[in-house]
Design a protein around this motif. Structure first.
Motif, PDB file in Angstrom:
ATOM      1  N   THR A 151       0.875  -1.168   0.000  1.00 27.89           N
ATOM      2  CA  THR A 151       0.000   0.000   0.000  1.00 27.89           C
ATOM      3  C   THR A 151       0.912   1.218   0.000  1.00 27.89           C
ATOM      4  OG1 THR A 151      -0.120   0.272   2.413  1.00 27.89           O
ATOM      5  CG2 THR A 151      -1.654  -1.304   1.415  1.00 27.89           C
ATOM      6  N   ASP A 152       0.319   2.403   0.104  1.00 29.18           N
ATOM      7  CA  ASP A 152       1.133   3.607   0.156  1.00 29.18           C
ATOM      8  C   ASP A 152       1.980   3.673   1.420  1.00 29.18           C
ATOM      9  OD1 ASP A 152       0.116   4.423  -2.242  1.00 29.18           O
ATOM     10  OD2 ASP A 152      -1.408   5.745  -1.373  1.00 29.18           O
ATOM     11  N   GLU A 153       1.583   2.946   2.467  1.00 24.65           N
ATOM     12  CA  GLU A 153       2.280   3.021   3.753  1.00 24.65           C
ATOM     13  C   GLU A 153       2.937   1.708   4.165  1.00 24.65           C
ATOM     14  OE1 GLU A 153      -0.756   4.240   6.425  1.00 24.65           O
ATOM     15  OE2 GLU A 153      -0.722   6.354   5.780  1.00 24.65           O
ATOM     16  N   LEU A 154       2.747   0.666   3.369  1.00 26.33           N
ATOM     17  CA  LEU A 154       3.239  -0.658   3.740  1.00 26.33           C
ATOM     18  C   LEU A 154       4.016  -1.270   2.578  1.00 26.33           C
ATOM     19  CD1 LEU A 154       3.156  -2.895   5.968  1.00 26.33           C
ATOM     20  CD2 LEU A 154       1.172  -3.822   4.750  1.00 26.33           C
ATOM     21  N   ALA A 155       5.248  -1.740   2.878  1.00 25.95           N
ATOM     22  CA  ALA A 155       6.074  -2.423   1.876  1.00 25.95           C
ATOM     23  C   ALA A 155       6.469  -3.795   2.409  1.00 25.95           C
ATOM     24  CB  ALA A 155       7.324  -1.596   1.568  1.00 25.95           C
ATOM     25  N   GLY A 156       6.740  -4.702   1.489  1.00 32.99           N
ATOM     26  CA  GLY A 156       7.118  -6.057   1.880  1.00 32.99           C
ATOM     27  C   GLY A 156       8.370  -6.508   1.165  1.00 32.99           C
ATOM     28  N   ARG A 157       8.999  -7.531   1.707  1.00 34.41           N
ATOM     29  CA  ARG A 157      10.187  -8.117   1.092  1.00 34.41           C
ATOM     30  C   ARG A 157      10.221  -9.600   1.434  1.00 34.41           C
ATOM     31  NH1 ARG A 157      14.530  -5.181  -0.779  1.00 34.41           N
ATOM     32  NH2 ARG A 157      16.297  -6.433  -1.481  1.00 34.41           N
ATOM     33  N   PHE A 158      10.561 -10.427   0.463  1.00 31.17           N
ATOM     34  CA  PHE A 158      10.661 -11.867   0.685  1.00 31.17           C
ATOM     35  C   PHE A 158      11.880 -12.382  -0.057  1.00 31.17           C
ATOM     36  CE2 PHE A 158       9.870 -16.325  -0.262  1.00 31.17           C
ATOM     37  CZ  PHE A 158       9.510 -16.806   0.987  1.00 31.17           C
ATOM     38  N   SER A 159      12.720 -13.124   0.668  1.00 24.29           N
ATOM     39  CA  SER A 159      13.935 -13.705   0.099  1.00 24.29           C
ATOM     40  C   SER A 159      13.996 -15.178   0.465  1.00 24.29           C
ATOM     41  CB  SER A 159      15.187 -13.000   0.633  1.00 24.29           C
ATOM     42  OG  SER A 159      15.149 -11.609   0.379  1.00 24.29           O
ATOM     43  N   LEU A 185       7.393  -3.532   6.212  1.00 28.33           N
ATOM     44  CA  LEU A 185       7.785  -2.212   6.694  1.00 28.33           C
ATOM     45  C   LEU A 185       6.578  -1.283   6.615  1.00 28.33           C
ATOM     46  CD1 LEU A 185       9.929  -0.172   7.631  1.00 28.33           C
ATOM     47  CD2 LEU A 185      10.431   0.279   5.206  1.00 28.33           C
ATOM     48  N   TYR A 186       6.155  -0.824   7.783  1.00 27.18           N
ATOM     49  CA  TYR A 186       5.032   0.112   7.871  1.00 27.18           C
ATOM     50  C   TYR A 186       5.592   1.493   8.144  1.00 27.18           C
ATOM     51  CZ  TYR A 186       0.818   2.392   9.665  1.00 27.18           C
ATOM     52  OH  TYR A 186      -0.226   3.262   9.895  1.00 27.18           O
ATOM     53  N   LYS A 187       5.321   2.438   7.232  1.00 24.79           N
ATOM     54  CA  LYS A 187       5.869   3.788   7.350  1.00 24.79           C
ATOM     55  C   LYS A 187       4.787   4.802   6.992  1.00 24.79           C
ATOM     56  CE  LYS A 187       9.945   6.479   6.041  1.00 24.79           C
ATOM     57  NZ  LYS A 187      11.161   6.528   5.198  1.00 24.79           N
ATOM     58  N   PRO A 188       3.946   5.139   7.983  1.00 19.10           N
ATOM     59  CA  PRO A 188       2.849   6.069   7.686  1.00 19.10           C
ATOM     60  C   PRO A 188       3.309   7.500   7.476  1.00 19.10           C
ATOM     61  CG  PRO A 188       2.900   5.539  10.021  1.00 19.10           C
ATOM     62  CD  PRO A 188       3.922   4.659   9.364  1.00 19.10           C
ATOM     63  N   ASN A 189       4.469   7.872   8.044  1.00 23.92           N
ATOM     64  CA  ASN A 189       5.019   9.208   7.890  1.00 23.92           C
ATOM     65  C   ASN A 189       6.507   9.157   8.158  1.00 23.92           C
ATOM     66  OD1 ASN A 189       5.344   9.462  10.852  1.00 23.92           O
ATOM     67  ND2 ASN A 189       3.084   9.554  10.823  1.00 23.92           N
ATOM     68  N   LEU A 249       7.834   0.958  11.369  1.00 26.78           N
ATOM     69  CA  LEU A 249       7.745  -0.317  12.089  1.00 26.78           C
ATOM     70  C   LEU A 249       8.167  -1.420  11.124  1.00 26.78           C
ATOM     71  CD1 LEU A 249       6.740  -1.664  14.777  1.00 26.78           C
ATOM     72  CD2 LEU A 249       4.554  -1.992  13.612  1.00 26.78           C
ATOM     73  N   ARG A 250       9.187  -2.195  11.512  1.00 21.30           N
ATOM     74  CA  ARG A 250       9.718  -3.239  10.640  1.00 21.30           C
ATOM     75  C   ARG A 250       9.601  -4.598  11.326  1.00 21.30           C
ATOM     76  NH1 ARG A 250      16.046  -3.686   8.560  1.00 21.30           N
ATOM     77  NH2 ARG A 250      15.777  -5.434   7.104  1.00 21.30           N
ATOM     78  N   TRP A 251       8.886  -5.508  10.677  1.00 20.20           N
ATOM     79  CA  TRP A 251       8.756  -6.871  11.171  1.00 20.20           C
ATOM     80  C   TRP A 251       9.574  -7.807  10.284  1.00 20.20           C
ATOM     81  CZ3 TRP A 251       6.873 -11.020   8.327  1.00 20.20           C
ATOM     82  CH2 TRP A 251       6.786 -12.240   9.028  1.00 20.20           C
ATOM     83  N   TRP A 291      10.613   5.906  16.474  1.00 18.02           N
ATOM     84  CA  TRP A 291       9.819   7.130  16.543  1.00 18.02           C
ATOM     85  C   TRP A 291      10.761   8.330  16.556  1.00 18.02           C
ATOM     86  CZ3 TRP A 291       8.820   2.940  19.667  1.00 18.02           C
ATOM     87  CH2 TRP A 291       7.538   2.386  19.612  1.00 18.02           C
ATOM     88  N   THR A 292      10.450   9.343  15.752  1.00 19.84           N
ATOM     89  CA  THR A 292      11.118  10.629  15.859  1.00 19.84           C
ATOM     90  C   THR A 292      10.246  11.521  16.735  1.00 19.84           C
ATOM     91  OG1 THR A 292      12.112  10.407  13.670  1.00 19.84           O
ATOM     92  CG2 THR A 292      12.033  12.616  14.620  1.00 19.84           C
ATOM     93  N   LEU A 293      10.750  11.842  17.915  1.00 22.25           N
ATOM     94  CA  LEU A 293       9.997  12.590  18.911  1.00 22.25           C
ATOM     95  C   LEU A 293      10.218  14.089  18.723  1.00 22.25           C
ATOM     96  CD1 LEU A 293      10.886  10.346  21.987  1.00 22.25           C
ATOM     97  CD2 LEU A 293       8.923  10.151  20.434  1.00 22.25           C
ATOM     98  N   PRO A 294       9.467  14.901  19.434  1.00 21.30           N
ATOM     99  CA  PRO A 294       9.720  16.347  19.376  1.00 21.30           C
ATOM    100  C   PRO A 294      11.173  16.673  19.704  1.00 21.30           C
ATOM    101  CG  PRO A 294       7.639  15.899  20.481  1.00 21.30           C
ATOM    102  CD  PRO A 294       8.287  14.565  20.239  1.00 21.30           C
ATOM    103  N   SER A 295      11.686  17.727  19.092  1.00 19.88           N
ATOM    104  CA  SER A 295      13.078  18.162  19.239  1.00 19.88           C
ATOM    105  C   SER A 295      14.053  17.160  18.642  1.00 19.88           C
ATOM    106  CB  SER A 295      13.430  18.421  20.711  1.00 19.88           C
ATOM    107  OG  SER A 295      12.576  19.391  21.269  1.00 19.88           O
ATOM    108  N   ASP A 296      13.573  16.280  17.750  1.00 19.39           N
ATOM    109  CA  ASP A 296      14.408  15.330  16.990  1.00 19.39           C
ATOM    110  C   ASP A 296      15.060  14.255  17.844  1.00 19.39           C
ATOM    111  OD1 ASP A 296      13.863  16.343  14.484  1.00 19.39           O
ATOM    112  OD2 ASP A 296      15.491  17.809  14.562  1.00 19.39           O
TER     113      ASP A 296
END
Length: 786
Positions: A214-222, A254-258, A263-265, A334-339
């Motif tokens: 999807t736009d926010e989810l990628a996969g990989r299989f080896s 890999l879930y990357k909403p922003n 989140l990587r499983w 997570w990237t928190l406030p103030s980096d």
């Protein structure tokens, strides 16, 4: 009778003069922290780019648990890119020692394997003890070296950090760290297929697919499958040994909403069914009073010995290992406030190992013996990294590691057991002995490391880690089964070797600190100097085999803590408009309570022990150069003098222990530590050029030299590993087809068919067995990335 490889017969190994062409070996990034700059590829997969640049490109590492240039990290390290591993066909952890300095991999099979750095960490087959070199895959610590004994597929990068790294990598890393990163799922479509065919029935195929779900989810299989017939001939039945099959897969999401969260499983599974670890006869040991005990007892049992150097054995039973393992991990960032960056890594792994080992003879002294293992581990790590760019930046965190391991030791003695073992008639013949051990580990740690940027060029780094660990264990052995009723010496010997035993509950508690002080100064933009003081501690362990415990007591099963103090002085430099990189360092490490393996000849068992104190000192260097467009040369090496400073209760070599009235122990103070070559040198290079029709031919090769090394802990004259050098070549052609890139290569490993030993093993009756390196092997590989 046949006596193989006595001192007078031992071959002389010399480093022969080679033409310059043989020294142009390897590919970009070997033993260095740079790779040759690449031009944009026609294919979608950046890891298969054709490298046509005339500069060395910056490589990013995570050695300090944050991304930064390898040349900015004031730590001795070597970096191997995934592209290097693929082009040079390095797909097993045991091949690593041909690429980087100061590293030794003592590999027989998945259980009896260990990794040492600077001569520290040689303790294979230690079920009740973790290694001194920390192995990490995708930020997950592997409690057993055998968990890394599978084909390394789809690797992004491998970092080898030398010296104690306990502050940030923590779990018992008193000698160093091997940090492996696999390629993450991509949001661009990537596909790759590769097949290789070679001599001795070698066949390997690998494949990878990755892309957006999807736009926010990628996969990989080896996935991969590797098989070979083997390269050692069994004279008994004509079969080939030291081959078999391995296969496995890895799936990822890999879930990357922003940009502030990902989140990587990862989930993986690997299995092996092979005759790996087939040992050949290396030496039959000393002649004492005109008698060689190994040969005499073999002849009395009716055995026929064969020359191991000719890649032959004579085994009347199976030689086999099976391994099943898998695991899963979840990493969140997570990237928190103030980096600020918060990282969580959760993981679970399991590992099952079952051997079937012959006794090394073509007569039934033992039908089968070995140790099977089931291991489960789980871990959780939290890290908080501050933003960079201010006066002070830091990483702090908490870590938990738990494991539950059980093993089963077994020996099925045959009718010739008493003759071969020198025991009284009836003591061992046709007797079965089975035992088991278990150990539970819980480890907790808090850590912090910070860097003060005192001036624009001067940095001071300090780190500390506190670890508390609990281990509970139990070792048992069942009463012997079979045989005939005996009395007198035969009964005493049967009880000593196979008698019932129960250690009761064994407990071990330890609180171990680790620390780091580092001062680095950037003399110019191209030259970084540094000095480091570090301390690491490795928790104790438990012998999970009975050994001499019935006589010495259950406390003899416990192994104490290992403590290392280390000093480094080095520099990292880049010159000639990023076409030359040269790094070097001096090191001095003092280890107290060094943990190692020894051999009890009376009970025919390997056991763990604290070998007093050890000193390791030397010099290491890495360099890479691009002298002209398309040509990358690399050279790295080390001088390492590692010796026991105090080891007064050491096992004796057979030339001492087999003499009447021999002492119970020997003093090995001043002797060289097992498995550590003083001199290691690797020369590597690759040359490639572009043709007008879009084709890219290339040639690569490698030259790896290791000086002689002590083969086993007792430092016998009959158990020394001779020096050797291995040369590999390959040549190939790349081109574009539709939206992808194809690559066909012809490769030759061990081009001069050098017979060499990677590991020695203490055998019965004063003899030694060895693990042979791969013979000359010719093969071809085809790959397509699209």
């Amino acid at each position: 009778m046949y006596s193989y490889n006595r001192t007078s017969q031992r071959p002389t190994w010399r480093l022969k003069r080679l033409p310059l062409a043989l020294l142009l070996a390897g590919s970009a990034g070997w033993g260095s922290s740079y790779a040759a700059e690449s031009s944009p590829p026609p294919a979608a997969n950046p890891t298969t780019q054709a490298q046509t640049g005339d500069k060395l490109q910056t490589v990013t590492v995570t050695a300090r648990r944050r991304e930064e240039s390898a040349q900015d990290v004031p730590t001795p390290m070597s970096v191997l890119s995934g592209q290097t591993l693929e082009s040079q066909r390095v797909y097993r952890i045991q091949d690593l020692q041909q690429l980087v300095p100061s590293v030794n991999v003592a590999y027989m099979h998945a259980r009896q394997s260990s990794v040492s750095i600077r001569g520290l960490g040689n303790n294979p087959a230690s079920d009740g003890l973790e290694g001194s070199v920390g192995l990490y895959i995708d930020n997950v610590y592997l409690g057993r070296p055998g968990m890394a004994v599978f084909d390394l597929m789809d690797i992004e990068q491998m970092e080898v950090l030398r010296g104690p790294q306990g502050t940030l990598f923590g779990k018992n890393t008193t000698a160093g760290v091997i940090n492996i990163s696999t390629r993450a799922p991509s949001f661009d479509l990537e596909r790759s297929i590769e097949t290789s065919v070679g001599e001795d029935g070698y066949f390997q195929t690998k494949g990878t697919i990755s892309g957006p779900l999807t736009d926010e989810l990628a996969g990989r299989f080896s996935a991969y499958r590797t098989r070979s017939d083997g390269d050692i001939k069994n004279e008994y039945d004509g079969h080939d040994l030291n081959g078999g099959s391995r296969q496995g897969f890895r799936g990822q999401l890999l879930y990357k909403p922003n940009e502030s969260f990902n989140l990587r499983w990862i989930g993986d599974y690997n299995e092996e069914d092979s005759s790996a670890g087939t040992r050949v006869l290396y030496d039959t040991g000393p002649i004492i009073n005109g008698r060689n005990q190994y040969e005499t007892r073999a002849a009395a049992a009716g055995a026929t010995l064969v020359n191991g150097r000719h890649r032959k054995v004579n085994l009347d039973d199976d030689q086999r290992v099976t391994v099943f393992q898998g695991g899963t991990s979840l990493e969140a960032n997570w990237t928190l406030p103030s980096d600020f960056t918060l990282t969580s890594v959760s993981a679970y792994r399991w590992w099952d190992f079952t051997p079937r080992n012959d006794d090394g003879l073509n007569v039934p002294a033992a039908y089968n013996s070995g140790v099977s293992v089931e291991d489960k581990q789980w871990s959780q790590e939290f890290r908080l990294a501050s933003p960079k760019g201010g006066l002070f930046d830091y990483v702090l965190g908490a870590y938990y590691f738990g494991s539950d391991l059980t093993n089963k030791s077994f020996t099925y003695y045959g009718p010739q057991a008493d003759v071969w073992n020198g025991t009284a008639p009836g003591a061992l013949s046709n007797v079965t002995s089975i035992g088991d051990g278990k150990i539970r580990t819980d480890s907790f740690a808090l850590f912090a490391q910070g860097t003060w940027h005192l001036t624009e060029r001067l940095d001071f780094t300090a780190g500390v880690r506190g670890t508390y660990e609990e281990k509970s264990a139990r070792v048992r052995r069942n009463a012997p089964v079979g045989g005939v009723a005996v009395s007198g010496p035969a009964a005493t010997q049967r009880r000593g070797r196979t008698g019932a035993y129960d250690s009761g509950d064994l407990n071990q508690y330890s609180a171990t600190p680790s620390g780091l002080l580092n001062l680095s100064y950037r003399f110019t933009d191209e030259l970084l100097g540094y000095a480091t003081l570090s301390h690491g501690e490795k928790s104790g362990g438990v012998n999970l085999a009975v050994g001499s415990a019935p006589v010495a007591g259950a406390d003899s099963l416990l192994v104490g803590t290992e403590r290392a103090n280390n000093a480094e002085l080095g520099f990292k430099s880049t010159w000639w408009n990023q076409r030359l990189q040269f790094n070097a360092n001096l090191f001095w490490t003092q280890v107290n309570g060094y943990q190692t393996n020894a051999y009890d000849d009376a009970n025919r068992v390997q056991y763990l022990t604290n070998a007093g104190s050890v000193r390791s000192r030397g010099i290491e260097f890495d360099s890479s150069i691009v002298p002209l467009r398309g040509l990358t040369l690399n050279i790295n090496g080390s001088y390492n003098d590692v010796r026991y400073q105090s080891y007064k209760d050491a096992p004796c070599p057979p030339e001492v222990s087999l003499v009447a009235g021999a002492p119970a122990s020997c003093d090995l103070s001043g002797h060289q530590v097992v498995g550590a070559s003083k001199w290691i040198g690797n020369l590597n290079g690759e040359y490639k050029w572009n043709l007008s029709n879009g084709f890219e031919p290339y040639v690569t090769g490698s030259y790896a030299f290791r000086s002689k090394a002590v083969g086993t802990v007792e430092d016998s004259d009959y158990g020394q590993i001779p020096s050797y050098a291995v040369v590999n070549f390959s040549t190939g052609l790349r081109g574009n087809y539709e939206q992808g890139q194809w690559d066909v290569s012809l490769w030759l490993k061990n081009a001069f068919d050098k017979t060499y030993y990677t590991t020695l093993w203490t055998a019965a009756n004063g003899g030694y067995e060895g693990l042979l390196g791969n013979p000359r092997t010719l093969g071809v590989t085809g790959r397509y990335d699209f």
